[in-house]
Design a protein around this motif. Structure first.
Motif, PDB file in Angstrom:
ATOM      1  N   SER A 105       0.830  -1.200   0.000  1.00 42.04           N
ATOM      2  CA  SER A 105       0.000   0.000   0.000  1.00 42.04           C
ATOM      3  C   SER A 105       0.870   1.258   0.000  1.00 42.04           C
ATOM      4  N   TRP A 106       1.918   1.261   0.820  1.00 45.83           N
ATOM      5  CA  TRP A 106       2.849   2.392   0.834  1.00 45.83           C
ATOM      6  C   TRP A 106       3.523   2.543  -0.529  1.00 45.83           C
ATOM      7  N   ALA A 107       3.849   1.413  -1.164  1.00 46.54           N
ATOM      8  CA  ALA A 107       4.509   1.468  -2.472  1.00 46.54           C
ATOM      9  C   ALA A 107       3.595   2.119  -3.507  1.00 46.54           C
ATOM     10  N   ARG A 108       2.300   1.787  -3.475  1.00 48.93           N
ATOM     11  CA  ARG A 108       1.361   2.410  -4.413  1.00 48.93           C
ATOM     12  C   ARG A 108       1.257   3.910  -4.155  1.00 48.93           C
ATOM     13  N   GLU A 109       1.293   4.274  -2.884  1.00 47.79           N
ATOM     14  CA  GLU A 109       1.175   5.685  -2.514  1.00 47.79           C
ATOM     15  C   GLU A 109       2.388   6.500  -2.974  1.00 47.79           C
ATOM     16  N   LEU A 110       3.578   5.892  -2.878  1.00 48.37           N
ATOM     17  CA  LEU A 110       4.805   6.617  -3.209  1.00 48.37           C
ATOM     18  C   LEU A 110       5.263   6.389  -4.646  1.00 48.37           C
ATOM     19  N   GLY A 111       4.482   5.667  -5.399  1.00 45.55           N
ATOM     20  CA  GLY A 111       4.822   5.461  -6.800  1.00 45.55           C
ATOM     21  C   GLY A 111       6.099   4.658  -6.942  1.00 45.55           C
ATOM     22  N   GLY A 112       6.930   5.029  -7.915  1.00 46.44           N
ATOM     23  CA  GLY A 112       8.136   4.257  -8.194  1.00 46.44           C
ATOM     24  C   GLY A 112       9.271   4.491  -7.236  1.00 46.44           C
ATOM     25  N   ARG A 113       9.095   5.392  -6.252  1.00 54.69           N
ATOM     26  CA  ARG A 113      10.193   5.650  -5.306  1.00 54.69           C
ATOM     27  C   ARG A 113      10.295   4.568  -4.239  1.00 54.69           C
ATOM     28  N   LEU A 114       9.219   3.838  -3.976  1.00 53.57           N
ATOM     29  CA  LEU A 114       9.237   2.703  -3.049  1.00 53.57           C
ATOM     30  C   LEU A 114       8.804   1.459  -3.806  1.00 53.57           C
ATOM     31  N   VAL A 115       9.664   0.448  -3.790  1.00 51.96           N
ATOM     32  CA  VAL A 115       9.389  -0.814  -4.486  1.00 51.96           C
ATOM     33  C   VAL A 115       9.211  -1.911  -3.450  1.00 51.96           C
ATOM     34  N   ALA A 116       8.056  -2.579  -3.475  1.00 54.35           N
ATOM     35  CA  ALA A 116       7.794  -3.724  -2.591  1.00 54.35           C
ATOM     36  C   ALA A 116       8.134  -4.989  -3.369  1.00 54.35           C
TER      37      ALA A 116
END
Length: 417
Positions: free
Chosen positions: A268-279
């Motif tokens: 969920s955090w990855a979707r929120e931060l776009g490509g800057r956070l990769v799960a």
């Protein structure tokens, strides 16, 4: 010398990341000339119909081979929610005794080495005492500083394992001190660190190509963490700190490798931060080096630890470390030399350390080189396995001497009669 490792933490088809360090140790011990086999107990829960549990138990022993290491996956009965620790340890001890007795009849078993003190350590100590086989128990961290404080039954059997084994191994000096505090009558404790396979964990030749292949941002400074996704690993603090890092360094990115209870939250955090956070989710251990080599900084803001193998692997890949000064981490990471250390739960300090490393390429290179040099000199698997091989040989020799003294005493008594 024939060695049987007893560990619930061992890779299996549905959990390839489980206990990879036990597999690596087993392979390294084979390299020391030992005949190594693994018994991996797996709890089978008794739910509303105990008879079903017993029938499943009888069908649930199977053998296999993982990267050249023979393994038997052996089930035992488990009462959920910690309702009966006594039932659990004696269920495991009974199953383990039957299996080791058959193995001992086929070919002599010289050493039992159990990983984690409860329930495997206590069960192995019981079996070793009944069969006259020396027993070594390795404590890894949570089996000393967490689980015994949650359940009185676990605490009782953990302390019994520490008294009953022939030797105890701690994976850090900090853990050795905690063991002595938990059980003052502990048998001798040896500090033997886990290691790293330097053939697999080393700096990348082409970082940009790795990033492209893994679907990571090709440009910018990459932060990586590899851990179980639980609160105790500081995952929420890391993500919160990373949000602030982005304000200072918009091209920074974070990849989180691993699975666990927080996995859906991380996505969920990855979707929120776009490509800057990769799960990345849970990946096979064979792919972990790729993610580490693709990054610039390794972060692990744990609340408690032993000496995490992922930390050693990251340092072997030439990464500087941002971590917390807990458990055995300060024994590996020297603040200001191989990384930056802070206090657990201190999000402000974590953010400052990340911003400092992300913004200073020279500091990253200097600390990364120091990290790699340290692992090469002190944390290869062969170093620890050589120490274990000497420990095993000492125990076997002592047991043979005792048996010889007993035989002479019996012979003298017979002559006297």
């Amino acid at each position: 010398m024939r060695l049987i490792l007893v560990s619930q933490m061992f890779p299996r088809p549905e959990k390839t990341l489980s206990g990879v360090f036990v597999l690596e140790q087993a392979k390294s011990l084979q390299g020391q000339g030992l005949a190594v086999e693994v018994v991996s107990p797996r709890p089978r829960r008794i739910l509303s119909r105990p008879s079903t549990g017993f029938r499943r138990l009888n069908r649930a022993t199977r053998s296999g081979n993982v990267e050249g290491v023979p393994v038997v996956y052996m089930s035992y009965l488990h009462v959920p929610l910690g309702l009966s620790t006594r039932f659990e340890v004696w269920s495991l001890a009974g199953r383990l005794f039957d299996l080791i007795r058959r193995e001992h009849e086929r070919a002599r078993v010289d050493i039992l080495h159990a990983h984690q003190l409860f329930p495997a350590g206590y069960a192995a100590a019981v079996v070793g005492r009944r069969m006259g086989i020396p027993v070594v128990c390795t404590a890894h961290g949570s089996d000393v500083h967490t689980h015994p404080h949650r359940n009185r039954g676990i605490a009782r059997y953990t302390r019994a394992a520490l008294r009953s084994a022939d030797r105890v191994v701690a994976v850090s000096a900090d853990l050795s001190r905690r063991i002595s505090a938990l059980e003052p009558q502990t048998v001798p404790v040896d500090v033997i660190y886990n290691g790293v396979d330097l053939n697999r964990f080393a700096p990348a030749d082409d970082r940009a190509e790795l990033r492209h292949r893994l679907g990571l941002p090709v440009n910018g400074v990459g932060i990586c963490t590899v851990s179980r996704l639980v609160d105790a690993k500081g995952i929420p603090e890391l993500v919160s700190s990373f949000r602030t890092v982005l304000k200072a360094n918009a091209d920074a990115w974070l990849v989180i490798v691993g699975g666990g209870p927080l996995e859906s939250q991380v996505r969920s955090w990855a979707r929120e931060l776009g490509g800057r956070l990769v799960a990345a989710g849970p990946v096979a251990h064979a792919r972990v080096p790729e993610y580490l080599k693709a990054a610039d900084v390794f972060a692990l803001p744990s609340h408690r630890e032993g000496v995490p193998v992922a930390l050693l692997e990251a340092m072997a890949c030439g990464l500087p470390v941002v971590a917390t000064a807990v458990g055995g981490i300060p024994e590996v990471v020297t603040d200001g030399l191989t990384g930056l250390l802070g206090h657990p739960h201190d999000e402000e300090n974590l953010t400052q350390n990340l911003i400092r490393l992300v913004g200073d390429a020279d500091l990253r290179r200097t600390m990364g080189a120091a990290s790699q040099d340290l692992i090469r000199s002190s944390f290869q698997w062969d170093h620890g396995s050589a120490k274990l091989a000497r420990l095993y040989a000492d125990l076997v020799a002592r047991r043979a001497s005792l048996e010889g003294d007993r035989s002479q005493s019996d012979s003298a008594a017979d002559n006297a009669r």
